[in-house]
Design a protein around this motif. Structure first.
Motif, PDB file in Angstrom:
ATOM      1  N   ILE A 116      40.358  28.311  51.097  1.00 20.75           N
ATOM      2  CA  ILE A 116      41.060  28.602  49.856  1.00 20.75           C
ATOM      3  C   ILE A 116      42.519  28.888  50.185  1.00 20.75           C
ATOM      4  O   ILE A 116      42.814  29.715  51.061  1.00 20.75           O
ATOM      5  CB  ILE A 116      40.436  29.825  49.135  1.00 20.75           C
ATOM      6  CG1 ILE A 116      38.924  29.597  48.902  1.00 20.75           C
ATOM      7  CG2 ILE A 116      41.162  30.109  47.819  1.00 20.75           C
ATOM      8  CD1 ILE A 116      38.570  28.350  48.114  1.00 20.75           C
ATOM      9  N   LYS A 120      43.673  35.375  47.020  1.00 19.51           N
ATOM     10  CA  LYS A 120      42.330  35.671  46.495  1.00 19.51           C
ATOM     11  C   LYS A 120      42.273  37.093  45.936  1.00 19.51           C
ATOM     12  O   LYS A 120      41.500  37.373  45.028  1.00 19.51           O
ATOM     13  CB  LYS A 120      41.279  35.496  47.591  1.00 19.51           C
ATOM     14  CG  LYS A 120      41.136  34.055  48.068  1.00 19.51           C
ATOM     15  CD  LYS A 120      39.931  33.883  48.964  1.00 19.51           C
ATOM     16  CE  LYS A 120      40.143  34.443  50.341  1.00 19.51           C
ATOM     17  NZ  LYS A 120      40.798  33.546  51.291  1.00 19.51           N
ATOM     18  N   LEU A 123      42.470  37.653  42.191  1.00 18.84           N
ATOM     19  CA  LEU A 123      41.452  37.025  41.335  1.00 18.84           C
ATOM     20  C   LEU A 123      40.408  38.040  40.894  1.00 18.84           C
ATOM     21  O   LEU A 123      40.215  39.064  41.563  1.00 18.84           O
ATOM     22  CB  LEU A 123      40.744  35.914  42.121  1.00 18.84           C
ATOM     23  CG  LEU A 123      41.586  34.693  42.483  1.00 18.84           C
ATOM     24  CD1 LEU A 123      40.832  33.811  43.471  1.00 18.84           C
ATOM     25  CD2 LEU A 123      41.966  33.908  41.230  1.00 18.84           C
ATOM     26  N   GLN A 127      34.971  35.797  41.256  1.00 19.29           N
ATOM     27  CA  GLN A 127      35.617  34.597  41.798  1.00 19.29           C
ATOM     28  C   GLN A 127      35.988  34.837  43.259  1.00 19.29           C
ATOM     29  O   GLN A 127      35.742  33.993  44.128  1.00 19.29           O
ATOM     30  CB  GLN A 127      36.881  34.244  41.000  1.00 19.29           C
ATOM     31  CG  GLN A 127      36.632  33.508  39.706  1.00 19.29           C
ATOM     32  CD  GLN A 127      35.984  34.352  38.625  1.00 19.29           C
ATOM     33  OE1 GLN A 127      35.898  35.572  38.706  1.00 19.29           O
ATOM     34  NE2 GLN A 127      35.513  33.708  37.585  1.00 19.29           N
ATOM     35  N   ARG A 128      36.579  35.993  43.498  1.00 16.83           N
ATOM     36  CA  ARG A 128      37.006  36.310  44.868  1.00 16.83           C
ATOM     37  C   ARG A 128      35.814  36.261  45.822  1.00 16.83           C
ATOM     38  O   ARG A 128      35.865  35.617  46.867  1.00 16.83           O
ATOM     39  CB  ARG A 128      37.643  37.711  44.876  1.00 16.83           C
ATOM     40  CG  ARG A 128      38.177  38.118  46.240  1.00 16.83           C
ATOM     41  CD  ARG A 128      39.051  39.352  46.129  1.00 16.83           C
ATOM     42  NE  ARG A 128      38.322  40.522  45.674  1.00 16.83           N
ATOM     43  CZ  ARG A 128      38.690  41.316  44.681  1.00 16.83           C
ATOM     44  NH1 ARG A 128      39.788  41.068  44.005  1.00 16.83           N
ATOM     45  NH2 ARG A 128      37.968  42.366  44.354  1.00 16.83           N
ATOM     46  N   LEU A 131      34.521  32.671  46.428  1.00 15.99           N
ATOM     47  CA  LEU A 131      35.417  31.872  47.271  1.00 15.99           C
ATOM     48  C   LEU A 131      35.331  32.320  48.736  1.00 15.99           C
ATOM     49  O   LEU A 131      35.280  31.488  49.656  1.00 15.99           O
ATOM     50  CB  LEU A 131      36.854  31.964  46.768  1.00 15.99           C
ATOM     51  CG  LEU A 131      37.122  31.411  45.360  1.00 15.99           C
ATOM     52  CD1 LEU A 131      38.593  31.519  45.001  1.00 15.99           C
ATOM     53  CD2 LEU A 131      36.675  29.965  45.241  1.00 15.99           C
ATOM     54  N   ILE A 132      35.298  33.625  48.935  1.00 16.88           N
ATOM     55  CA  ILE A 132      35.205  34.146  50.313  1.00 16.88           C
ATOM     56  C   ILE A 132      33.891  33.691  50.945  1.00 16.88           C
ATOM     57  O   ILE A 132      33.844  33.269  52.102  1.00 16.88           O
ATOM     58  CB  ILE A 132      35.332  35.698  50.328  1.00 16.88           C
ATOM     59  CG1 ILE A 132      36.770  36.098  49.965  1.00 16.88           C
ATOM     60  CG2 ILE A 132      34.931  36.275  51.680  1.00 16.88           C
ATOM     61  CD1 ILE A 132      36.988  37.589  49.738  1.00 16.88           C
TER      62      ILE A 132
END
Ligand code: IPE
Ligand code: IPE
Ligand code: MG
Length: 254
Positions: A116, A120, A123, A127-128, A131-132
């Protein structure tokens, strides 16, 4: 050699092997623009436009992987996109979640490594975390490097790199004179990957909108007029063929 000619000359080759014969870019970046205009054209809500855009996204990632291109960077949400209505921002955030939840198994199975680009920390938590987790789950993968820009701004990325480098100098871990262009590259989100060779922006807009300013220094640009939801694998091949025909000089006299 053009993709279509290549298929004619090497009919037995799958795309991945055939790509060995092609002048393909090592790194493609795409500004996926035109979802709003597509929605308007079809008298649909803007969120439907974004949802349709994720269909294109799937196809384009798959095709990039099939061709054996090393890196694909996609602009999904800019630091400036927070200026849009709360409804649109919420719809985009939901789509980001839906996309990762539905695609992660296939991407991981295909050995795709997800990174990403962007902040982050700015966010929402769901979502964070998603994505992580996508980055963590694919961090050992060695196939396509898929960089997705979420809450990304290129100037912010360069500022972050400057701060990281300054800290190294301050701590005595790096000599001032040892800072090179490579040092800066090594502190960008795309560290370890080559510069962008081909930048594609759909919808006919011809600007960078704060996307990968440093990495695009010598990129070739194409601006297909089609709106992102209408962008096809054929249009992508066309952009790749255009790239193959470009003469890149990097400042030299050839
Ligand atoms: C690009 O489509 C997607 C994002 C910015 C998230 P737009 O929403 O910018 O589409 P247009 O430019 O309004 O048509
Ligand atoms: C750039 O598109 C951002 C993404 C595609 C995610 P925009 O539609 O936000 O850019 P401008 O406002 O037209 O420059
Ligand atoms: Mg736009």
């Amino acid at each position: 050699m053009l993709l279509k000619d290549m298929k004619k000359f090497f009919p037995g080759k799958g795309p991945r092997e055939a790509a060995d014969f092609e002048k393909l870019p090592a790194h493609v970046a795409i500004i996926m623009d035109g979802n709003g205009r597509w929605a308007k054209k079809h008298k649909l809500s803007v969120s439907k436009g974004h949802r349709q855009g994720t269909e294109t996204l799937r196809e384009i990632i798959r095709h990039t992987d099939d061709l054996g291109i090393g890196s694909l960077s996609l602009y999904a949400f800019s630091t400036e996109n927070w200026k849009r209505s709360p409804e649109e921002v919420a719809a985009l955030m939901q789509l980001i979640l839906d996309f990762f939840r539905s695609e992660i198994d296939e991407l991981d199975a295909k050995n795709v490594r997800i990174r990403i680009m962007g902040d982050k920390g700015g966010l929402p938590e769901k979502q964070r975390d998603t994505l992580i987790e996508a980055e963590r789950r694919t961090e050992k993968n060695t196939g396509l490097n898929l960089n997705i820009a979420v809450n990304y701004g290129s100037r912010a990325e360069i500022v972050l790199a400057a701060k990281e480098i300054a800290l190294l100098v301050k701590n005595g871990e790096l000599q001032l004179n040892a800072i090179t262009e490579q040092t800066v590259s090594d502190h960008l989100y795309t560290r370890g990957q080559p510069d962008v060779d081909l930048m594609i922006r759909t919808s006919g807009e011809m600007r960078l909108s704060n996307f990968m300013l440093y990495q695009n220094a010598y990129a070739e640009f194409t601006f297909p007029a089609v709106l992102w939801p209408d962008f096809t694998v054929e249009a992508y091949d066309q952009a790749l063929a255009t790239f193959a025909h470009r003469q890149r000089r990097f400042g030299a006299r050839l």
